[in-house]
Every structure is written in C-alpha cells, then in structure tokens.
Scaffold this motif. Structure first.
Motif, short mmCIF file in Angstrom:
data_model
loop_
_atom_site.label_atom_id
_atom_site.label_comp_id
_atom_site.label_asym_id
_atom_site.label_seq_id
_atom_site.Cartn_x
_atom_site.Cartn_y
_atom_site.Cartn_z
N ASP A 1 22.03 -0.64 -7.09
CA ASP A 1 23.27 -0.72 -7.86
C ASP A 1 22.96 -1.23 -9.26
N ASP A 2 22.61 -0.30 -10.15
CA ASP A 2 22.27 -0.65 -11.53
C ASP A 2 21.19 -1.73 -11.56
N MET A 3 20.19 -1.57 -10.70
CA MET A 3 19.12 -2.56 -10.61
C MET A 3 18.20 -2.46 -11.83
N ALA A 4 17.86 -3.60 -12.40
CA ALA A 4 16.96 -3.64 -13.55
C ALA A 4 15.52 -3.71 -13.08
N VAL A 5 14.72 -2.73 -13.51
CA VAL A 5 13.30 -2.67 -13.15
C VAL A 5 12.50 -2.53 -14.45
N PRO A 6 11.51 -3.37 -14.68
CA PRO A 6 10.74 -3.28 -15.92
C PRO A 6 10.10 -1.91 -16.10
N ALA A 7 10.06 -1.43 -17.34
CA ALA A 7 9.42 -0.15 -17.62
C ALA A 7 7.96 -0.15 -17.21
N SER A 8 7.34 -1.33 -17.20
CA SER A 8 5.93 -1.45 -16.81
C SER A 8 5.71 -1.14 -15.33
N ALA A 9 6.80 -1.01 -14.56
CA ALA A 9 6.69 -0.72 -13.12
C ALA A 9 6.54 0.77 -12.84
N ARG B 1 9.91 17.84 -12.86
CA ARG B 1 9.26 17.43 -14.10
C ARG B 1 9.86 16.15 -14.68
N GLY B 2 10.98 15.74 -14.14
CA GLY B 2 11.61 14.53 -14.64
C GLY B 2 11.65 13.41 -13.62
N MET B 3 10.64 13.32 -12.79
CA MET B 3 10.60 12.29 -11.75
C MET B 3 9.50 11.28 -12.01
N GLY B 4 9.73 10.08 -11.51
CA GLY B 4 8.73 9.03 -11.62
C GLY B 4 8.70 8.20 -10.35
N VAL B 5 7.60 7.50 -10.13
CA VAL B 5 7.49 6.55 -9.02
C VAL B 5 7.57 5.15 -9.62
N LEU B 6 8.60 4.41 -9.26
CA LEU B 6 8.75 3.04 -9.73
C LEU B 6 8.27 2.08 -8.64
N LEU B 7 7.52 1.08 -9.04
CA LEU B 7 7.03 0.05 -8.12
C LEU B 7 8.04 -1.09 -8.15
N VAL B 8 8.98 -1.05 -7.22
CA VAL B 8 10.14 -1.94 -7.24
C VAL B 8 9.92 -3.12 -6.29
N GLU B 9 10.16 -4.32 -6.82
CA GLU B 9 10.15 -5.52 -5.98
C GLU B 9 11.59 -5.91 -5.70
N PRO B 10 11.93 -6.28 -4.45
CA PRO B 10 13.31 -6.60 -4.11
C PRO B 10 13.88 -7.69 -5.01
N GLY B 11 15.15 -7.56 -5.31
CA GLY B 11 15.82 -8.53 -6.16
C GLY B 11 17.26 -8.14 -6.37
N THR C 1 -5.24 5.28 -7.08
CA THR C 1 -5.50 6.57 -7.72
C THR C 1 -4.84 6.67 -9.09
N TYR C 2 -3.60 6.19 -9.20
CA TYR C 2 -2.83 6.40 -10.43
C TYR C 2 -2.42 5.11 -11.14
N GLY C 3 -2.52 3.98 -10.46
CA GLY C 3 -2.00 2.75 -11.03
C GLY C 3 -2.76 2.30 -12.27
N THR C 4 -2.05 1.64 -13.18
CA THR C 4 -2.72 1.04 -14.34
C THR C 4 -3.52 -0.17 -13.85
N PRO C 5 -4.50 -0.62 -14.63
CA PRO C 5 -5.25 -1.83 -14.22
C PRO C 5 -4.34 -3.01 -13.95
N GLU C 6 -3.29 -3.15 -14.74
CA GLU C 6 -2.35 -4.26 -14.55
C GLU C 6 -1.59 -4.11 -13.23
N GLN C 7 -1.17 -2.90 -12.90
CA GLN C 7 -0.46 -2.66 -11.64
C GLN C 7 -1.38 -2.90 -10.44
#
Length: 383
Positions: free
Chosen positions: A214-222, A179-189, A98-104
């Motif tokens: 714990d300060d996990m790095a997730v790409p902005a593209s997620a 209004r300041g929330m997002g859904v991140l598509l996080v892969e374990p790491g 429904t909301y994902g980008t073509p790349e996602q």
C-alpha cells in the motif's frame, strides 16, 4: 550425469542422514497441525542448507546446481515442505550472486548464507496466475524512492521472510510490458501487509500467504542490479533454478512414495506370497521405479546445463513437467500398492499424495511449461 565433488557428495549424505534421523520421525508433529517447523529449520541453518547457492566469499558454499538439486531431493524425500522452505530463498540467492550490485550482495548474502535472513520471491498475483506480463503491481519512482502498490499471492514463507524479491512494473507504459519490469529487493516494513496463511491440501507447515503493498516506500537502491527494465530477464533466468528445484522436490516425493510401496509390497502377503510377486503389483513397481529414475536424470541434465553456463529454460521446464507428473502418478500408484491402508493417515503415502499436486501447479503450471518447451523446441529446431 556429471559426478559431484567429494565435498558435494558429503553435503548430500549429511542431508540424507538429517532426513532419516531428524525429519522423518517428527514430520507428523508439524504436518498434521500445519505448524511451522522452527526446530527443523534451525537444524537446516546449522547444516548450511540456506547457503548452498551463496558464494563462498559471502559465507556460503556455492555448490553446483546439480548438488543443490540432490540436496533438495533428499529434503523432499523426508518432507516436501522443508524443500519448499529453501525454494524461493535459493532463487533470490542465485539472482543476487548473478545480477546484484556489490552493495546488494554485501547487504544480503552473508545473512542469507547462515539463514538469519530468509528470502522469498513474489511473482503471482490474485487475478493473474501464470500470466506474469499482466501483473498490476507497480513501483513508481519518486526521487530516490519507489512507491509500490499492488498485491501478490501464494507467497511461500511470507511470514518468516526478511527479504522479498518482488517482480513488478517499474514502467507501466512500457510496450511490451516485460520491458518495463524490475525486481525490487524489499524488506518488510510500513506499507506491507502479510495476510494469514492459506489453508492448503498439502505443503503444510510452511505458510503461503497473500501480501499487499500500500504505497510502500522502497529505496531506489533496492532495484536488483540497479538497471531499470531488466527484471523480466533476470527473473526468467532465476526461474530456471526455481523449476529445477521444484523438479527435485517432485523426485524426492516420488522416491519416498516408491520406497514406501517397495517396503510394503515385500512385507504384505496375499495368497501365500508377498504381493510384489503378483504381476499387477510388480508391474506398478517396475513403472514407478523407471519413472522416478527418468525424472531424476532429466533434473540432473537441466542442472548440468545450467552449471555449464547455458540457457536451461527448456530443460528446466522438461524436468519440472515430467518430474511433477511422475510424483503425482507414483504417489497414486503407491496408494494402490497399499490398498485401503494407503488411504489411512497411519501410512505416509497419503501425505505424498497430498503434497504431489503442488509441483504440478507451482513455479508455472505444467500447461505453461508445455508452452515454454514448445516455443524453445521450435526456436532451436527451425526449418
């Protein structure tokens, strides 16, 4: 109630056969020891259950929500935990399509369709419960990377999920908070810790865990959809699917309890006749059957509204509320029909009684559902 297509009816029938031939004979093998049912999950992959809500162009079957609900009901009729194994996964599939980008979509949906990638959603926090707007998990943008800190709990399939749909605060200063929330598509790491499984009353076999970022790095593209501040709206729409799925799980458990009571009431005799002929038992069966059918129809109505493209938060809430309370009552009444044997692990009704409370508590407690229903009812019927 909208009729399913021929292909959808076949999918429901295949699932029912899988439940009767493969699941029901093996439930105790996994349930008693709280063992993850890997062999049954592999068979569910082959059946195509994980791709029910994935578009065909990405390898799924894209059945209607009504069909998805019926498949869920059949799985729960065999063992509610198996229906739980596709719960969060299917919500994330719905959000991506429904909301994902073509790349996602291209990155995740094909593997979700065949079950090689299993997804879950992470909403509830240890200190927040159903109050999602009070969440503390934050994702601060640092260049092209989100730095995620916080914790979530009661995350189903946490140890087996390769993708986590994480609802978090991407703008902690936003007012109101949603209004300041997002859904991140996080892969374990690195930076993500999955805790041990919580020892539960029911819903065994499939784990629920606390997860810590714990300060996990997730790409902005997620970020789902790529647009900040949309996560609350996205997840609330996703929960319409989630609550329909929980309602369908409840119907499945209630149907299994009703079937067990119906069989036992015909086989067991007292005072020279089958016990169903005693009015007290017959009345229980009548009420149980009526409640189960009403719950099924409410669930189908919510699914039909969602399939028609309408907002279904009230209908999904109604279905989840009524079906979950029905499952609890029917499971209790099935134990009454069985008498002392209903309290014994020799019969499955004790498992239905242990599994039923989850649907009352999960996907937003029924107290929350009543608030959602009341607010939407007033919004649609303003004086």
């Amino acid at each position: 109630m909208t009729a399913l297509s021929g292909q959808e009816q076949e999918m429901v029938a295949l699932t029912a056969a899988f439940v009767d031939e493969r699941v029901r004979p093996r439930v105790r093998e996994f349930e008693a020891g709280d063992h993850y049912p890997e062999p049954l999950i592999e068979e569910m992959k082959a059946l195509g259950v994980f791709g029910l809500l994935v578009p065909e162009e990405h390898g799924g079957s894209a059945v209607s929500t009504a069909c998805f609900a019926r498949v869920t009901e059949e799985l729960a009729r065999g063992w509610m935990s198996l229906a739980g194994a596709i719960g969060g996964h299917s919500v994330i599939a719905h959000l991506l399509r429904t909301y994902g980008t073509p790349e996602q979509q291209a990155a995740h949906l094909p593997r979700m369709a065949d079950g090689s990638l299993r997804a879950t959603m992470a909403l509830t926090e240890p200190s927040g419960g159903s109050d999602l707007q009070a969440m503390r998990t934050t994702a601060r943008l640092d260049g092209g990377t989100y730095r995620v800190t916080g914790s979530k709990t009661w995350i189903s399939n946490a140890q087996h999920a390769g993708l986590i749909g994480l609802l978090c605060r991407t703008d902690p200063d936003a007012d109101p908070p949603h209004r300041g929330m997002g859904v991140l598509l996080v892969e374990p790491g690195e930076g993500l810790t999955v805790g041990p499984k919580i020892d539960k009353l029911g819903y065994r076999g499939v784990e629920a865990c606390e997860i810590v970022f714990d300060d996990m790095a997730v790409p902005a593209s997620a970020l789902l959809g790529g647009e900040p501040g949309r996560g609350w709206v996205q997840m609330m729409r996703g929960l319409e699917v989630g609550r329909i799925q929980v309602a369908a799980r409840a119907v499945g458990v209630a149907q299994a309890a009703l079937a067990a009571a119906t069989r036992y009431a015909q086989e067991r005799e007292s005072f020279g006749q089958p016990i169903w002929r005693h009015q007290s038992v017959g009345n229980l069966l009548a009420d149980m059957a009526t409640r189960v059918q009403a719950a099924r129809l409410l669930t189908a109505d919510a699914a039909q509204r969602l399939d028609a493209g309408g907002r279904a938060d009230m209908e999904a809430g109604m279905a989840k509320l009524f079906a979950s309370e029905t499952a609890m009552q029917v499971a209790l009444d099935a134990m009454r029909v069985h008498g002392g044997y209903g309290y014994s692990r020799e019969y499955d009704v004790e498992r239905y009684f242990r599994d039923a409370p989850l649907m009352i508590l999960g996907e937003g407690t029924n107290e929350i559902q009543r608030s959602v229903i009341a607010a939407q009812w007033i919004a649609r019927h303003r004086v």
